[in-house]
Motif scaffolding. Structure first.
Motif, PDB file in Angstrom:
ATOM      1  N   VAL A 249      12.802 -13.008 -83.453  1.00  0.00           N
ATOM      2  CA  VAL A 249      12.475 -12.868 -82.037  1.00  0.00           C
ATOM      3  C   VAL A 249      11.890 -14.191 -81.560  1.00  0.00           C
ATOM      4  O   VAL A 249      11.530 -15.053 -82.364  1.00  0.00           O
ATOM      5  N   VAL A 250      11.785 -14.371 -80.274  1.00  0.00           N
ATOM      6  CA  VAL A 250      11.155 -15.564 -79.703  1.00  0.00           C
ATOM      7  C   VAL A 250       9.667 -15.275 -79.501  1.00  0.00           C
ATOM      8  O   VAL A 250       9.288 -14.199 -79.036  1.00  0.00           O
ATOM      9  N   GLY A 251       8.831 -16.217 -79.879  1.00  0.00           N
ATOM     10  CA  GLY A 251       7.396 -16.091 -79.667  1.00  0.00           C
ATOM     11  C   GLY A 251       6.912 -17.141 -78.689  1.00  0.00           C
ATOM     12  O   GLY A 251       7.574 -18.165 -78.484  1.00  0.00           O
ATOM     13  N   PRO A 276       6.991 -10.233 -79.201  1.00  0.00           N
ATOM     14  CA  PRO A 276       7.920 -11.238 -78.682  1.00  0.00           C
ATOM     15  C   PRO A 276       7.462 -11.788 -77.330  1.00  0.00           C
ATOM     16  O   PRO A 276       6.652 -11.163 -76.641  1.00  0.00           O
ATOM     17  N   ALA A 277       7.996 -12.934 -76.987  1.00  0.00           N
ATOM     18  CA  ALA A 277       7.653 -13.552 -75.708  1.00  0.00           C
ATOM     19  C   ALA A 277       8.261 -12.750 -74.558  1.00  0.00           C
ATOM     20  O   ALA A 277       9.370 -12.229 -74.669  1.00  0.00           O
ATOM     21  N   GLN A 339       8.556 -10.962 -88.952  1.00  0.00           N
ATOM     22  CA  GLN A 339       7.940  -9.646 -89.080  1.00  0.00           C
ATOM     23  C   GLN A 339       8.310  -8.793 -87.866  1.00  0.00           C
ATOM     24  O   GLN A 339       8.673  -7.619 -87.985  1.00  0.00           O
ATOM     25  N   ALA A 340       8.244  -9.410 -86.683  1.00  0.00           N
ATOM     26  CA  ALA A 340       8.592  -8.703 -85.445  1.00  0.00           C
ATOM     27  C   ALA A 340      10.079  -8.387 -85.377  1.00  0.00           C
ATOM     28  O   ALA A 340      10.500  -7.486 -84.651  1.00  0.00           O
ATOM     29  N   ALA A 341      10.876  -9.137 -86.137  1.00  0.00           N
ATOM     30  CA  ALA A 341      12.321  -8.898 -86.171  1.00  0.00           C
ATOM     31  C   ALA A 341      12.699  -7.919 -87.276  1.00  0.00           C
ATOM     32  O   ALA A 341      13.882  -7.659 -87.508  1.00  0.00           O
TER      33      ALA A 341
END
Length: 374
Positions: A249-251, A276-277, A339-341
């Motif tokens: 994901v984008v942060g 994520p952003a 981790q978020a992905a």
């Protein structure tokens, strides 16, 4: 210890200003690896450049950073092949001696003499599989000036910049500052070309600050780079793979200070991370595609974190840099982005180790003796 375990050597420390960062990364990895799958050998590069190897262990990994500062003769309790605990001592080491005792190396020596292709070159000479990018990608990824040259050749969008030598600055300071003011204006960012973790970077808002910033950067490197300032959001994405790539994901980095410096990266310092952003889908997709393109342009492998500026007002995206060996500390973006992905920290390590082995295996297919063609 069981013979079915992967013998993982972790090289950390190093002769650079990012020594402490490397120790934090190494400790995080050691505490996260699955003891049922890995036998870990700590390999410490001291600040003076000398190497010390600890005994291989499958459990009882260090809990504190100080335990990683190995010295020859340090005693530690390790598990023997029959499961008994024995006392073993750390000893001076060379990479070529270590090669017979590990299956794959995870180098986490950040900054110069580690992340810049030097250790990667030694690992290639020793014919050892290792995690991360190869010699060229590591060197170009560490060298901000050369990296920007590759980005320009690839047609990737980036902010304007001026590159210069320390000797140019020392010989004619006014001429250098005149050029920067003329081409970039204020504010601007001054950086050493070959440093990571935001070491030696300053934001200059006027000529006096510019002089101080150039003098500081010149303490860290003989080559300097100055970048124009754009009013933008700082976004980051992780890339994972060798030839078939996936992105995280984008942060977003929301620094409490004027920019995301060393203190913010590794000590928190009030920095807010948004993962994520909150950005439009088309921007996230563009970031993913540009990140993959940049990774491939450097001939990356394993992992990289790619940093961007997004001018929200004008919907313009600029690539900032590729970090070929991002940290794995509690404050590090790369593992948190994955981790978020849906890729856990331990799984991420497993994948990186396998990617290193796969890359090494593929390279063994190369013909090295021209007579084989006859």
């Amino acid at each position: 210890m069981g013979n079915d375990k992967i013998r993982l050597g972790i090289i950390y420390g190093g002769k650079s200003s990012e020594h402490e960062v490397s120790l934090r990364t190494a400790l995080s990895i050691m505490k996260a690896v699955n003891a049922d799958r890995y036998e870990v050998t700590p390999i410490y590069v001291q600040l003076d450049g000398s190497w010390v190897k600890g005994e291989a262990v499958a459990g009882q990994l260090p809990e504190k950073i100080d335990a990683l500062r190995l010295m020859p003769g340090d005693k530690s309790i390790v598990s023997s092949d029959n499961g008994q605990e024995v006392i073993a001592a750390s000893k001076p080491a060379s990479l070529f001696g270590i090669g017979q005792q590990v299956d794959v190396i995870f180098p986490v020596v950040h900054g110069p003499n580690g992340e810049d292709g030097t250790i990667q070159g030694m690992l290639e000479l020793a014919n050892l599989p290792y995690v991360g990018t190869g010699v060229m990608a590591s060197a170009v990824g560490m060298d901000k000036w050369m990296m920007k040259t590759v980005f320009a050749q690839t047609g990737l969008p980036q902010v304007k910049y001026v590159g210069l030598l320390r000797s140019q600055w020392e010989k004619n300071q006014d001429e250098v500052m005149d050029k920067i003011e003329r081409e970039l204006g204020y504010p601007c960012f001054v950086k050493p070309v070959n440093m990571g973790s935001s070491v030696g970077i300053s934001k200059a808002k006027n000529r006096t600050e510019l002089a101080h910033a150039l003098a500081l950067a010149a303490k860290f490197d003989r080559r300097l780079i100055v970048e124009e300032f754009v009013e933008a959001r700082e976004l980051e994405i992780g890339v994972l793979g060798n030839e078939e790539l996936i992105t995280s994901v984008v942060g977003e980095i929301k620094a409490a200070k004027e920019f995301y410096d060393y203190e913010a990266k590794y000590k928190g310092a009030g920095t807010e991370l948004s993962i994520p952003a909150m950005i439009p889908e088309h921007v996230a997709e563009q970031i993913s595609e540009v990140a993959k393109t940049a990774f491939q342009a450097l001939d990356g492998s394993g992992l990289s974190r790619v940093d961007f500026f997004w001018d929200e007002k004008n919907d313009k995206l600029y690539i900032n840099e590729v970090n070929t060996m991002p940290g794995f500390t509690p404050f590090s973006m790369y593992p948190m982005l994955f981790q978020a992905a849906g890729v856990s920290y331990s799984e991420l390590i497993d994948r990186l180790v396998q990617l290193g082995i796969e890359r090494h295996t593929d390279k063994q297919r190369n013909i090295v003796d021209a007579e084989e063609l006859e």
